[in-house]
Design an enzyme around this catalytic site. Sequence first.
Site, PDB file in Angstrom:
ATOM      1  N   ARG A  61      16.641  37.981  98.851  1.00  0.00           N
ATOM      2  CA  ARG A  61      17.317  37.279  97.759  1.00  0.00           C
ATOM      3  C   ARG A  61      17.606  38.199  96.579  1.00  0.00           C
ATOM      4  NH1 ARG A  61      13.731  33.927  95.450  1.00  0.00           N
ATOM      5  NH2 ARG A  61      13.354  32.669  97.297  1.00  0.00           N
ATOM      6  N   TYR A 114      40.977  26.130  84.924  1.00  0.00           N
ATOM      7  CA  TYR A 114      40.905  25.801  86.353  1.00  0.00           C
ATOM      8  C   TYR A 114      40.173  24.468  86.526  1.00  0.00           C
ATOM      9  CZ  TYR A 114      39.272  26.744  91.198  1.00  0.00           C
ATOM     10  OH  TYR A 114      38.981  26.693  92.533  1.00  0.00           O
ATOM     11  N   ASP A 186      37.272  33.759  82.090  1.00  0.00           N
ATOM     12  CA  ASP A 186      37.602  33.837  83.518  1.00  0.00           C
ATOM     13  C   ASP A 186      38.747  34.850  83.639  1.00  0.00           C
ATOM     14  OD1 ASP A 186      38.704  33.451  86.073  1.00  0.00           O
ATOM     15  OD2 ASP A 186      38.197  31.322  86.119  1.00  0.00           O
ATOM     16  N   LYS A 211      39.436  35.921  95.164  1.00  0.00           N
ATOM     17  CA  LYS A 211      40.865  36.162  94.984  1.00  0.00           C
ATOM     18  C   LYS A 211      41.176  37.652  95.091  1.00  0.00           C
ATOM     19  CE  LYS A 211      40.752  31.771  94.339  1.00  0.00           C
ATOM     20  NZ  LYS A 211      40.515  31.162  93.044  1.00  0.00           N
TER      21      LYS A 211
HETATM   22  C1  LIG Z   1      39.774  30.006  92.619  1.00  0.00           C
HETATM   23  C2  LIG Z   1      39.403  30.137  91.204  1.00  0.00           C
HETATM   24  C3  LIG Z   1      38.085  29.953  90.796  1.00  0.00           C
HETATM   25  C4  LIG Z   1      37.002  29.503  91.738  1.00  0.00           C
HETATM   26  O1  LIG Z   1      36.723  30.454  92.706  1.00  0.00           O
HETATM   27  P1  LIG Z   1      36.146  30.077  94.158  1.00  0.00           P
HETATM   28  O2  LIG Z   1      35.788  31.416  94.689  1.00  0.00           O
HETATM   29  O3  LIG Z   1      37.245  29.388  94.904  1.00  0.00           O
HETATM   30  O4  LIG Z   1      34.959  29.191  93.961  1.00  0.00           O
HETATM   31  C5  LIG Z   1      37.794  30.155  89.467  1.00  0.00           C
HETATM   32  N1  LIG Z   1      38.736  30.502  88.579  1.00  0.00           N
HETATM   33  C6  LIG Z   1      40.021  30.683  88.930  1.00  0.00           C
HETATM   34  C7  LIG Z   1      41.011  31.075  87.899  1.00  0.00           C
HETATM   35  C8  LIG Z   1      40.399  30.498  90.247  1.00  0.00           C
HETATM   36  O5  LIG Z   1      41.682  30.641  90.604  1.00  0.00           O
END
Ligand SMILES: *Cc1c(COP(=O)(O)O)cnc(C)c1O
Length: 396
Positions: A61, A114, A186, A211
Site C-alpha cells: 500500500r 466537472y 484541477d 486523460k
Molecule cells: C475525467 C475528469 C476527472 C475525473 O477523472 P477520472 O479519472 O475519470 O475519475 C476530473 N476532472 C476533469 C476535468 C475530468 O475531465
Amino acid sequence: MSDLEKTAIFQSGTETFLTHGGRDPNAQHGFVNTPVYRGSTVIFDTLAELDDARIRYRYGRQGTPLTDGLEAMITELEGAAGTVLTPSGVSAISLAFLTCLSVGDEVLITDSVYEPTRRFADSVLKRMGITTRYFDPRIGSGIADMTTENTRAVFMESPGSLTFEIQDLPAITEALSGRDIAVIVDNSWATPLFYKPLSLGADIIIHSATKMFVGHSDAMMGTVSANDAYLDRLVQTHRTFGLIASPDDTYLATRGMRTLAVRMKEHQARALELAGWIERLGGIEVLHPALPSHPDNHLFARDFSGSGCLFSIVLPPAPRQAIAAMVDPMTVFGMGYSWGGFESLILPSDPRRIRTAVPWEARGNLLRIHVGFEDLNDLKADLGDGIARYLKSAGI
Ligand SMILES: *Cc1c(COP(=O)(O)O)cnc(C)c1O
C-alpha cells in the site's frame, strides 16, 4: 526563427525530463523501464530490518519504485513539494477536499466544475457538515466578497472542461492572500506542460491522470500535488484512507508520460485547426480559450503556454433528434465519456442542467469534442457531414 525553434514550445529541459525522468536503468539490470512490482508483502530478513523505519518499501500500500518515479516526475513538472497517486481523478478530487476541510468549514467551487466534483461536494461534504457555494467562473478578485471566516478552500478548474471559461487565478490568489484558504486547481486539461498553477499562487493541484498522462484510454488514475504548506496533510490523509493506484496502471501512466510532450504538441495543433475550421463554417459558436474569439482569451494568453485537445461547440437550437441525426451515423468520431486518448470523441452535454450560480444561457446544443490522431481531413469530413445532417434535421 527556425522550424525547430517554433516547435520548442515547452520550458527548456521539459522534453528531456519526460524522456529520462523517474527511472534508473542501473537499478534494474540496465532495462530501460522500471518493471511493475505487483505486491502486498515485503519480506524482511532480520528483526533489525523490520524495526528500521528508514526502509522505503515495507508493504504494497505504500507504493513501489514505479510509484516513486511517477510521483517525482509530476512533482517536478508542477513545481510542487510532493505528489500522491490515487485510483482515479475523482478520488484525487475527494482526497484534495478531505486534506483541507473539516466539519463546519466552507468550500467555494467554480460553477463550471466537472460534474462529479459537484456531486462529491453536494453529497459527502454536505453530510460531513461542510458547506459548498458555487461561484461565477469569471469572478476574479470578487472571490474575496464570497468568503466567510469559515472558508477553507477554493476549488477551480481552468478552463472548465465542458464550457471552457478561464479563471483569473492570479487575481483570485491575490484576493485570498494571507488567509488560511487552500486554492485547489484541477489542471487536467492544460497539464503542467502548458499551465503551472502553483507558480500563480495555488496550493494543491489535481489531475485526472486517466486523460493526458495515461493518454491511451486504457487505465484510470489520479494525482494530487501540493506545496510545502499542504504536503504533510496530503500525505497523511492519502495514507490514512488507504488510497493506492494499481501497479499496472502506474506503469501505464508512467509510459504515457514519456510521450506527453509530443502528444500535447500534436493535440494542440489539431484541436486548434479543427476549432478554427468549425468557426469559419459560420453560425456555430466555438468554445476554445486559445481562439481570439473566446471571451477569456486575454487570460489564456497571459497564463497558459499552450492549449489542449478538448473544446466545445454550440450548434443552433434544435430538438434532440437533430443531435441523433448528427452523431449516430458518424464513423470517425466515437461518442463516449473521457478524453485524452488517441481517438477522437464527441459528446453532447447540457450545462443548463448542471449550473447553479450563473445560469448557462441556452444558446443551443453543446457538444464537446476531443481531437485525437486520425487524419484531420477524415475528422473534418465526418464532422462536416454530421453538422449538415443536424442543420437539415433542424430545418435550418
Ligand atoms: C475525467 C475528469 C476527472 C475525473 O477523472 P477520472 O479519472 O475519470 O475519475 C476530473 N476532472 C476533469 C476535468 C475530468 O475531465
